[in-house]
Scaffold this active site. Structure first.
Site: not given
Ligand code: CDP
Ligand code: MG
Length: 138
Positions: A9, A49, A102, A112, A115, A126
């Site tokens: 990212k 997303y 992370r 973070n 992805h 994807e």
């Molecule tokens: O990336 P990952 O699959 O671990 O998490 P996700 O729940 O699928 O969320 C996708 C991305 O959205 C996260 O990696 C964060 O960058 C963002 N996110 C956020 O900014 N705030 C949250 N409460 C949850 C997700």
């Molecule tokens: Mg995710």
């Protein structure tokens, strides 16, 4: 063998962590099948997303993901999808295990560092957003 999509990212790319992050995957035996330095636009980011549309963090996520260059990669290995998510660690670095990407490189639960796809269906969907079949060297 399984394939998964990884994105380095904008936060991690900006801080010059790309090489260190790639090393984690190679050290764990994952093979790089495709790699691209690019900047996501709104269209690609919203496609990638799509399942997060309407969430409270969605607009911030779009702004962040289009804020600078990213590296997109296709990685291959045994159980690559689960394995890469384990190597990445939990979404929020405060909850991520020691030694995970992370934990080491993420600023916060939104900035973070990486992805990774979360299922075979997500991986197929994807990968097709970022790469043509001819760009995947398997
Ligand atoms: O990336 P990952 O699959 O671990 O998490 P996700 O729940 O699928 O969320 C996708 C991305 O959205 C996260 O990696 C964060 O960058 C963002 N996110 C956020 O900014 N705030 C949250 N409460 C949850 C997700
Ligand atoms: Mg995710």
């Amino acid at each position: 063998m399984e394939k998964t999509l990884v994105l380095i990212k904008p936060d991690a790319f900006r801080k010059h962590y790309s090489g260190d992050i790639i090393k984690h995957y190679e050290n764990e035996g994952l093979k790089i099948l495709a790699m691209k330095l690019m900047k996501m636009d709104e269209k690609i980011a919203s496609k990638h997303y799509a399942e997060h549309i309407g969430r409270p963090y969605y607009d911030d996520l779009m702004g962040f993901m289009t804020s600078g260059p990213i590296i997109a990669m296709v990685l291959e290995g045994e159980d690559a999808i689960a394995n890469v998510r384990r190597i990445n660690g939990k979404t929020n670095p405060a909850e991520a295990d020691e030694g995970t990407i992370r934990k080491l490189y993420a600023e916060s639960g939104s900035r973070n560092a990486v992805h990774a796809s979360d299922s075979p269906e997500s991986a197929a969907r994807e990968i097709a957003i970022f790469f043509n079949a001819s760009e995947i060297l398997d």
